[in-house]
Design a protein around this motif. Structure first.
Motif, PDB file in Angstrom:
ATOM      1  N   MET A   6       0.867  -1.183   0.000  1.00  0.00           N
ATOM      2  CA  MET A   6       0.000   0.000   0.000  1.00  0.00           C
ATOM      3  C   MET A   6       0.899   1.227   0.000  1.00  0.00           C
ATOM      4  O   MET A   6       1.732   1.418   0.894  1.00  0.00           O
ATOM      5  CB  MET A   6      -0.904   0.016   1.235  1.00  0.00           C
ATOM      6  CG  MET A   6      -1.867   1.190   1.298  1.00  0.00           C
ATOM      7  SD  MET A   6      -3.263   1.044   0.159  1.00  0.00           S
ATOM      8  CE  MET A   6      -4.267  -0.163   1.027  1.00  0.00           C
ATOM      9  N   GLY A   7       0.744   2.072  -1.027  1.00  0.00           N
ATOM     10  CA  GLY A   7       1.544   3.283  -1.113  1.00  0.00           C
ATOM     11  C   GLY A   7       1.131   4.311  -0.074  1.00  0.00           C
ATOM     12  O   GLY A   7       0.064   4.225   0.537  1.00  0.00           O
ATOM     13  N   MET A   8       1.982   5.306   0.116  1.00  0.00           N
ATOM     14  CA  MET A   8       1.702   6.355   1.082  1.00  0.00           C
ATOM     15  C   MET A   8       0.470   7.156   0.645  1.00  0.00           C
ATOM     16  O   MET A   8       0.376   7.619  -0.493  1.00  0.00           O
ATOM     17  CB  MET A   8       2.905   7.272   1.230  1.00  0.00           C
ATOM     18  CG  MET A   8       4.124   6.593   1.839  1.00  0.00           C
ATOM     19  SD  MET A   8       3.899   6.083   3.556  1.00  0.00           S
ATOM     20  CE  MET A   8       4.192   7.631   4.414  1.00  0.00           C
ATOM     21  N   THR A  21       2.663 -10.489   9.569  1.00  0.00           N
ATOM     22  CA  THR A  21       3.221  -9.230  10.070  1.00  0.00           C
ATOM     23  C   THR A  21       3.565  -8.316   8.900  1.00  0.00           C
ATOM     24  O   THR A  21       4.020  -8.772   7.846  1.00  0.00           O
ATOM     25  CB  THR A  21       4.485  -9.517  10.901  1.00  0.00           C
ATOM     26  OG1 THR A  21       4.129 -10.316  12.028  1.00  0.00           O
ATOM     27  CG2 THR A  21       5.151  -8.239  11.378  1.00  0.00           C
ATOM     28  N   CYS A  22       3.353  -7.020   9.075  1.00  0.00           N
ATOM     29  CA  CYS A  22       3.707  -6.051   8.044  1.00  0.00           C
ATOM     30  C   CYS A  22       4.554  -4.935   8.633  1.00  0.00           C
ATOM     31  O   CYS A  22       4.603  -4.728   9.854  1.00  0.00           O
ATOM     32  CB  CYS A  22       2.465  -5.451   7.382  1.00  0.00           C
ATOM     33  SG  CYS A  22       1.693  -4.128   8.336  1.00  0.00           S
ATOM     34  N   VAL A  23       5.213  -4.200   7.750  1.00  0.00           N
ATOM     35  CA  VAL A  23       5.846  -2.940   8.114  1.00  0.00           C
ATOM     36  C   VAL A  23       4.849  -1.837   7.785  1.00  0.00           C
ATOM     37  O   VAL A  23       4.471  -1.659   6.623  1.00  0.00           O
ATOM     38  CB  VAL A  23       7.157  -2.728   7.344  1.00  0.00           C
ATOM     39  CG1 VAL A  23       7.740  -1.351   7.653  1.00  0.00           C
ATOM     40  CG2 VAL A  23       8.166  -3.816   7.696  1.00  0.00           C
ATOM     41  N   PHE A  24       4.404  -1.137   8.809  1.00  0.00           N
ATOM     42  CA  PHE A  24       3.454  -0.039   8.648  1.00  0.00           C
ATOM     43  C   PHE A  24       4.238   1.257   8.763  1.00  0.00           C
ATOM     44  O   PHE A  24       4.870   1.521   9.781  1.00  0.00           O
ATOM     45  CB  PHE A  24       2.383  -0.121   9.733  1.00  0.00           C
ATOM     46  CG  PHE A  24       1.333   0.951   9.666  1.00  0.00           C
ATOM     47  CD1 PHE A  24       0.532   1.101   8.554  1.00  0.00           C
ATOM     48  CD2 PHE A  24       1.143   1.813  10.739  1.00  0.00           C
ATOM     49  CE1 PHE A  24      -0.449   2.085   8.498  1.00  0.00           C
ATOM     50  CE2 PHE A  24       0.161   2.802  10.701  1.00  0.00           C
ATOM     51  CZ  PHE A  24      -0.636   2.928   9.576  1.00  0.00           C
ATOM     52  N   ARG A  25       4.236   2.033   7.708  1.00  0.00           N
ATOM     53  CA  ARG A  25       4.997   3.289   7.665  1.00  0.00           C
ATOM     54  C   ARG A  25       4.060   4.448   7.978  1.00  0.00           C
ATOM     55  O   ARG A  25       3.124   4.728   7.224  1.00  0.00           O
ATOM     56  CB  ARG A  25       5.638   3.467   6.295  1.00  0.00           C
ATOM     57  CG  ARG A  25       6.450   4.745   6.137  1.00  0.00           C
ATOM     58  CD  ARG A  25       7.396   4.623   4.965  1.00  0.00           C
ATOM     59  NE  ARG A  25       8.456   3.649   5.275  1.00  0.00           N
ATOM     60  CZ  ARG A  25       9.305   3.165   4.373  1.00  0.00           C
ATOM     61  NH1 ARG A  25       9.212   3.546   3.101  1.00  0.00           N
ATOM     62  NH2 ARG A  25      10.231   2.290   4.740  1.00  0.00           N
ATOM     63  N   PHE A  26       4.300   5.101   9.108  1.00  0.00           N
ATOM     64  CA  PHE A  26       3.431   6.201   9.524  1.00  0.00           C
ATOM     65  C   PHE A  26       4.195   7.512   9.400  1.00  0.00           C
ATOM     66  O   PHE A  26       5.219   7.725  10.049  1.00  0.00           O
ATOM     67  CB  PHE A  26       2.937   6.007  10.956  1.00  0.00           C
ATOM     68  CG  PHE A  26       1.762   6.878  11.291  1.00  0.00           C
ATOM     69  CD1 PHE A  26       0.484   6.526  10.896  1.00  0.00           C
ATOM     70  CD2 PHE A  26       1.942   8.078  11.952  1.00  0.00           C
ATOM     71  CE1 PHE A  26      -0.605   7.343  11.165  1.00  0.00           C
ATOM     72  CE2 PHE A  26       0.866   8.907  12.232  1.00  0.00           C
ATOM     73  CZ  PHE A  26      -0.414   8.534  11.834  1.00  0.00           C
ATOM     74  N   THR A  64       7.854   6.938  10.607  1.00  0.00           N
ATOM     75  CA  THR A  64       8.272   5.898  11.535  1.00  0.00           C
ATOM     76  C   THR A  64       7.745   4.564  11.027  1.00  0.00           C
ATOM     77  O   THR A  64       6.568   4.456  10.681  1.00  0.00           O
ATOM     78  CB  THR A  64       7.710   6.149  12.954  1.00  0.00           C
ATOM     79  OG1 THR A  64       8.176   7.417  13.429  1.00  0.00           O
ATOM     80  CG2 THR A  64       8.153   5.061  13.919  1.00  0.00           C
ATOM     81  N   ASP A  65       8.614   3.565  10.963  1.00  0.00           N
ATOM     82  CA  ASP A  65       8.197   2.221  10.566  1.00  0.00           C
ATOM     83  C   ASP A  65       7.870   1.399  11.810  1.00  0.00           C
ATOM     84  O   ASP A  65       8.683   1.298  12.738  1.00  0.00           O
ATOM     85  CB  ASP A  65       9.299   1.525   9.769  1.00  0.00           C
ATOM     86  CG  ASP A  65       9.396   2.041   8.338  1.00  0.00           C
ATOM     87  OD1 ASP A  65       8.485   2.779   7.909  1.00  0.00           O
ATOM     88  OD2 ASP A  65      10.384   1.706   7.650  1.00  0.00           O
ATOM     89  N   VAL A  66       6.667   0.812  11.804  1.00  0.00           N
ATOM     90  CA  VAL A  66       6.180   0.029  12.929  1.00  0.00           C
ATOM     91  C   VAL A  66       5.829  -1.364  12.420  1.00  0.00           C
ATOM     92  O   VAL A  66       5.194  -1.499  11.370  1.00  0.00           O
ATOM     93  CB  VAL A  66       4.926   0.676  13.554  1.00  0.00           C
ATOM     94  CG1 VAL A  66       4.422  -0.131  14.734  1.00  0.00           C
ATOM     95  CG2 VAL A  66       5.202   2.112  13.955  1.00  0.00           C
ATOM     96  N   TYR A  83       0.053  10.913   6.332  1.00  0.00           N
ATOM     97  CA  TYR A  83       0.264   9.911   5.282  1.00  0.00           C
ATOM     98  C   TYR A  83       0.793   8.625   5.913  1.00  0.00           C
ATOM     99  O   TYR A  83       1.564   8.653   6.875  1.00  0.00           O
ATOM    100  CB  TYR A  83       1.266  10.431   4.244  1.00  0.00           C
ATOM    101  CG  TYR A  83       0.668  11.451   3.309  1.00  0.00           C
ATOM    102  CD1 TYR A  83       0.141  11.071   2.079  1.00  0.00           C
ATOM    103  CD2 TYR A  83       0.619  12.799   3.653  1.00  0.00           C
ATOM    104  CE1 TYR A  83      -0.407  12.009   1.212  1.00  0.00           C
ATOM    105  CE2 TYR A  83       0.074  13.751   2.802  1.00  0.00           C
ATOM    106  CZ  TYR A  83      -0.445  13.344   1.578  1.00  0.00           C
ATOM    107  OH  TYR A  83      -0.996  14.278   0.736  1.00  0.00           O
ATOM    108  N   HIS A  84       0.374   7.493   5.342  1.00  0.00           N
ATOM    109  CA  HIS A  84       0.779   6.198   5.871  1.00  0.00           C
ATOM    110  C   HIS A  84       0.671   5.158   4.761  1.00  0.00           C
ATOM    111  O   HIS A  84      -0.029   5.365   3.761  1.00  0.00           O
ATOM    112  CB  HIS A  84      -0.082   5.792   7.073  1.00  0.00           C
ATOM    113  CG  HIS A  84      -1.550   5.801   6.794  1.00  0.00           C
ATOM    114  ND1 HIS A  84      -2.312   6.960   6.743  1.00  0.00           N
ATOM    115  CD2 HIS A  84      -2.413   4.794   6.514  1.00  0.00           C
ATOM    116  CE1 HIS A  84      -3.565   6.664   6.472  1.00  0.00           C
ATOM    117  NE2 HIS A  84      -3.649   5.349   6.315  1.00  0.00           N
ATOM    118  N   GLY A  85       1.359   4.043   4.941  1.00  0.00           N
ATOM    119  CA  GLY A  85       1.322   2.994   3.938  1.00  0.00           C
ATOM    120  C   GLY A  85       1.953   1.722   4.463  1.00  0.00           C
ATOM    121  O   GLY A  85       2.416   1.653   5.603  1.00  0.00           O
ATOM    122  N   VAL A  86       1.970   0.700   3.611  1.00  0.00           N
ATOM    123  CA  VAL A  86       2.544  -0.602   3.963  1.00  0.00           C
ATOM    124  C   VAL A  86       3.546  -0.970   2.876  1.00  0.00           C
ATOM    125  O   VAL A  86       3.163  -1.474   1.815  1.00  0.00           O
ATOM    126  CB  VAL A  86       1.454  -1.684   4.096  1.00  0.00           C
ATOM    127  CG1 VAL A  86       2.079  -3.060   4.358  1.00  0.00           C
ATOM    128  CG2 VAL A  86       0.476  -1.330   5.206  1.00  0.00           C
TER     129      VAL A  86
END
Length: 216
Positions: A130-132, A152-157, A168-170, A188-191
Motif C-alpha cells: 500500500m503506497g503512502m 506481520t507487516c511494516v506499517f509506515r506512519f 516511523t516504521d512500525v 500519510y501512511h502505507g505498507v
C-alpha cells in the motif's frame, strides 16, 4: 496454565506520533478468529472482495471490500459502484464497539462516543503493498482504528504535510491495533512490506488482512 490473563504479557501501548498509538496484542486469539471469520463472510459476493482500479488506470495490489459505505477513488457510495453494483454489506454494531474500545485504550478515555459506520477490509496477498496515502475522503475527523490479522507487516506512519520523511516504521502483528486521530488524523501512511508466513498457526490465513474502521 489456565486462567492466566493474556493482557499481563502484552507489550505496552506506544505513541508513534501525536495522536497515533500502536496497541500491540489488542485482540486476543479468540477475537482474531472471530474477526477473521467475519472477514471471510464479508469477502463473498455480492459486493464482495474486489480489485480497486484507480482513475488513471492503475490497479491497487491490495484487494478490498467495504462495510456500511463502499469506498471508491475518491468517495463513498451505498453500492459497489466500481464492482458488481450490489448494495454494500451493513456495518456491524459490534465492530463499532471494538473500535471505540481501542480508542479508549489508546487515549486513556473511557467515554468514546464516535459513531463509527464504515469499515474497509483490505487483503494483502503475494507481494501486495500500500503506497503512502492519507484517509481524507471522510467528512469526520474522528480517529481511525485499524486491526491487523495474519502476516506481520511494516506499517509506515508519516506526517500530514506530504508523503516523504519524517516517518516511523512500525511492525504490526496479528492482533495489533493502531489508532490515529487528532494532529495525526490526516498523516500519510502505507505498507511497504509484508513478511510472508508469519501469521499465527491455526488461522489458515496466507497473507494479511487489515480492517480499518472510520466515521463518515
Amino acid at each position: 496454565m489456565g486462567g492466566v490473563d493474556d493482557a499481563l504479557f502484552r507489550l505496552p501501548a506506544v505513541e508513534v506520533a501525536p495522536g497515533a498509538v500502536h496497541l500491540p496484542g489488542h485482540l486476543d486469539g479468540a477475537a482474531q478468529r472471530e474477526l477473521l471469520d467475519a472477514c471471510r463472510a464479508w469477502a463473498r459476493p455480492p459486493a464482495g472482495l474486489r480489485t480497486v482500479r484507480m482513475p488513471r488506470g492503475g490497479e491497487m495490489s491490495v484487494r478490498q471490500v467495504g462495510l456500511g459505505w463502499h469506498w471508491y477513488p475518491y468517495g463513498y457510495a451505498r453500492t459497489a459502484v466500481d464492482g458488481d453494483e450490489a448494495p454494500v454489506k451493513p456495518f456491524p454494531a459490534w465492530l463499532g464497539r471494538w473500535a471505540r474500545r481501542a480508542v479508549e485504550e489508546a487515549y486513556g478515555d473511557g467515554s468514546c462516543t464516535v459513531p463509527y459506520e464504515i469499515a474497509l477490509v483490505n487483503f494483502y496477498g503475494g507481494k501486495a503493498r500500500m503506497g503512502m496515502h492519507r484517509d481524507s475522503d471522510e467528512r469526520s475527523r474522528d480517529p481511525v482504528v485499524s486491526f491487523s490479522l495474519g502476516d506481520t507487516c511494516v506499517f509506515r506512519f508519516g506526517n500530514p504535510d506530504g508523503r516523504g520523511r519524517p516517518w516511523t516504521d512500525v511492525e504490526l502483528r496479528s492482533g495489533d491495533a493502531f489508532v490515529f486521530g487528532g494532529p495525526s488524523r490526516l498523516a500519510y501512511h502505507g505498507v511497504p512490506r509484508v513478511h510472508p508466513g508469519t501469521a499465527p498457526l491455526g488461522t489458515g490465513l496466507r497473507g494479511r488482512v487489515n480492517v480499518t474502521v472510520r466515521a463518515r
